[in-house]
Design an enzyme around this catalytic site. Structure first.
Site, short mmCIF file in Angstrom:
data_model
loop_
_atom_site.label_atom_id
_atom_site.label_comp_id
_atom_site.label_asym_id
_atom_site.label_seq_id
_atom_site.Cartn_x
_atom_site.Cartn_y
_atom_site.Cartn_z
N LYS A 169 0.87 -1.18 0.00
CA LYS A 169 0.00 0.00 0.00
C LYS A 169 0.90 1.22 0.00
CE LYS A 169 -3.67 2.43 2.36
NZ LYS A 169 -4.70 2.40 3.39
N ARG A 215 -10.79 9.92 1.30
CA ARG A 215 -10.67 10.66 2.56
C ARG A 215 -11.76 11.74 2.65
NH1 ARG A 215 -4.01 11.06 2.62
NH2 ARG A 215 -3.67 8.81 2.66
N LYS A 253 1.34 9.97 5.65
CA LYS A 253 1.37 8.55 6.05
C LYS A 253 2.65 7.86 5.59
CE LYS A 253 -3.67 8.01 6.42
NZ LYS A 253 -4.81 7.10 6.21
N GLU A 256 7.43 -6.93 1.80
CA GLU A 256 6.11 -6.95 2.44
C GLU A 256 5.35 -8.23 2.10
OE1 GLU A 256 4.82 -5.03 4.64
OE2 GLU A 256 5.94 -3.15 4.57
N LYS A 274 -2.12 -1.57 -3.89
CA LYS A 274 -2.98 -0.39 -3.84
C LYS A 274 -2.14 0.88 -3.88
CE LYS A 274 -6.12 1.85 -0.72
NZ LYS A 274 -6.67 1.88 0.59
C1 PBG Z 1 -7.47 3.65 5.21
C2 PBG Z 1 -7.82 3.36 3.81
C3 PBG Z 1 -7.62 4.22 2.73
C4 PBG Z 1 -8.19 3.60 1.63
C5 PBG Z 1 -8.69 2.34 2.03
N1 PBG Z 1 -8.43 2.21 3.39
C6 PBG Z 1 -7.06 5.59 2.68
C7 PBG Z 1 -5.78 5.91 3.31
O1 PBG Z 1 -4.92 5.06 3.55
O2 PBG Z 1 -5.62 7.10 3.61
C8 PBG Z 1 -8.25 4.23 0.27
C9 PBG Z 1 -9.26 3.70 -0.66
C10 PBG Z 1 -9.50 4.56 -1.84
O3 PBG Z 1 -8.87 5.62 -2.06
O4 PBG Z 1 -10.40 4.20 -2.61
N2 PBG Z 1 -6.74 2.80 5.95
#
Ligand code: PBG
Length: 323
Positions: free
Chosen positions: A194, A204, A216, A232, A247
Site C-alpha cells: 500500500k 478521505r 502517512k 512486504e 494499492k
Molecule cells: C485507510 C484506507 C484508505 C483507503 C482504504 N483504506 C485511505 C488511506 O490510507 O488514507 C483508500 C481507498 C481509496 O482511495 O479508494 N486505511
C-alpha cells in the site's frame, strides 16, 4: 510475409477465440460507504455515482447488486467527529454503526461475501492508521487496537478481514487473535503493498478521514519502490495472509505483476477512489469514452490480479459489459 499477426484480429470470433484475459462479475469487490442515520443516500462529491448509505439503504444497495450477480462488498464507515479519539475506541465498541452494518448484511444476505477494513483512521482523532505519540506512529501498541477491531468484525460475521494500516507484523498478530478466538475460518486480505498515494483523496473526502497532521509516509510505501513490495509480500505470506493486495492499482501495475510472478497467493488490485474520480471526470467532460473503464479493469487482470476492488463494479455489470 510469413507472419501477419493481423490474421488473428480479422474477425470478432477469432479475436474472442484468442482472448487471453477475461473479466467476470465474480472477480469484483464493490467498496461501499456507510453513514449513520435512516434513509440516507448521500453522493460523494468527488466520486459521482458513489454514495454513503445508512444501513437501511445499504441493504437495498446490496440486494440490487446481488440481483446483478455482484456478491462481494468491502464496507467503510464515515464516523462522526465527536466519536473519534486517540485510540479509535469506537472501532470495536459493541453496537457501533460499522458492526451493525456487517451484521445486517450477513443476516439478510448470508451468501454475500463481506470484506471489512481494519485500520484506525476513520475512528482516529488524529486521522492516522495508528496511535500517534509525539508525532510518531506507534507500531506495536497499534496492533492491539487492530486485534480488537478484527475480532469485533469477525464476531459480527465478516468473511474476509482486510487490514489497510501497514503496521509491521499485523498479519501474524491478527491471524493469532482470530485463531485463538475460534475464527480460524475468517480470511485475511492483506494490503500488502500500500503506497503513500495522493490517489486516496476522494476516499478521505468520503469518510472525513484525512490525517490532521503530517502524512502517512512512515507506514505506507514510497511510490518509487518495487523491491520493497517483495519484502512486504514475503512477510505477509509467511504470517498467514490469504490474499496479497496492491494499492493503488493503475499506477502500480508493475507491482501487481511482480507479486503475481513471485507468489502463489491470489493477488487483489485496489482501483482506488482517485482512479475512479479521474475517469469519471474525463468521461463527464466528454474527453474520454466510457470504454476506458473496462480497459482499466482488464489491465489489472493482464497484470496478474485475480480480484479487483473497484467503485466501477456495479456499473460495469449493469451496463452488460461484465457478466
Ligand atoms: C485507510 C484506507 C484508505 C483507503 C482504504 N483504506 C485511505 C488511506 O490510507 O488514507 C483508500 C481507498 C481509496 O482511495 O479508494 N486505511
Amino acid at each position: 510475409m510469413l507472419h501477419r499477426p493481423r490474421r488473428n484480429r480479422k474477425s470478432a470470433v477469432i479475436r474472442d477465440m484468442i482472448q487471453e484475459n477475461h473479466l467476470f462479475a465474480s472477480n469484483l469487490i464493490f467498496p461501499l460507504f456507510i453513514v449513520d442515520g435512516e434513509n440516507q443516500k448521500v453522493e460523494v462529491s468527488s466520486m459521482p455515482g458513489i454514495y454513503r448509505y445508512s444501513i437501511d439503504n445499504l441493504l437495498r444497495e446490496v440486494e440490487s447488486c446481488m440481483n446483478l450477480g455482484l456478491n462481494a462488498f468491502d464496507l467503510f464507515p464515515a464516523v462522526e467527529e465527536s466519536l473519534k479519539d486517540k485510540y479509535a475506541t469506537e472501532s470495536y465498541k459493541k453496537g457501533t454503526l460499522y458492526l451493525r452494518a456487517i451484521e445486517a448484511v450477513k443476516k439478510n444476505f448470508p451468501e454475500a461475501c463481506v470484506v471489512t477494513d481494519v485500520a484506525m483512521d476513520p475512528y482516529s482523532s488524529d486521522g492516522h492508521d495508528g496511535i500517534v505519540e509525539n508525532g510518531e506512529i506507534l507500531n506495536d501498541e497499534t496492533l492491539e487496537v487492530l486485534g480488537k477491531m478484527a475480532l469485533a468484525h469477525a464476531e459480527s460475521g465478516a468473511d474476509i478481514i482486510a487490514p489497510s494500516d501497514m503496521m509491521d507484523g499485523r498479519i501474524g498478530y491478527l491471524r493469532t487473535v482470530l485463531d485463538e478466538n475460534g475464527f480460524s475460518n475468517v480470511s485475511l486480505m492483506s494490503y500488502t503493498a500500500k503506497y503513500a498515494s495522493a490517489f486516496y483523496g476522494p476516499f478521505r473526502d468520503a469518510l472525513g478521514s484525512a490525517p490532521k497532521k503530517g502524512d502517512k509516509k512512515t507506514y505506507q510505501m514510497n511510490p518509487a519502490n518495487s523491491k520493497e513490495a517483495l519484502i512486504e509480500a514475503q512477510l505477509d505470506s509467511q504470517e498467514g495472509a490469504d490474499f496479497l493486495m496492491v494499492k493503488p492499482g493503475l499506477p502500480y501495475l508493475d507491482v501487481i505483476r511482480l507479486l503475481a510472478d513471485n507468489f502463489d497467493l491470489p493477488i487483489a488490485a485496489y482501483n482506488v477512489s482517485g482512479e475512479y474520480a479521474m475517469l469519471k471526470a474525463a468521461i463527464s467532460n466528454g474527453w474520454l469514452s466510457e470504454q476506458v473503464i473496462l480497459e482499466t479493469l482488464m489491465s489489472f487482470k493482464r497484470a496478474g490480479a485475480t480480484s479487483i476492488l473497484t467503485y466501477h463494479a456495479k456499473e460495469v455489470i449493469e451496463k452488460g459489459w461484465v457478466k
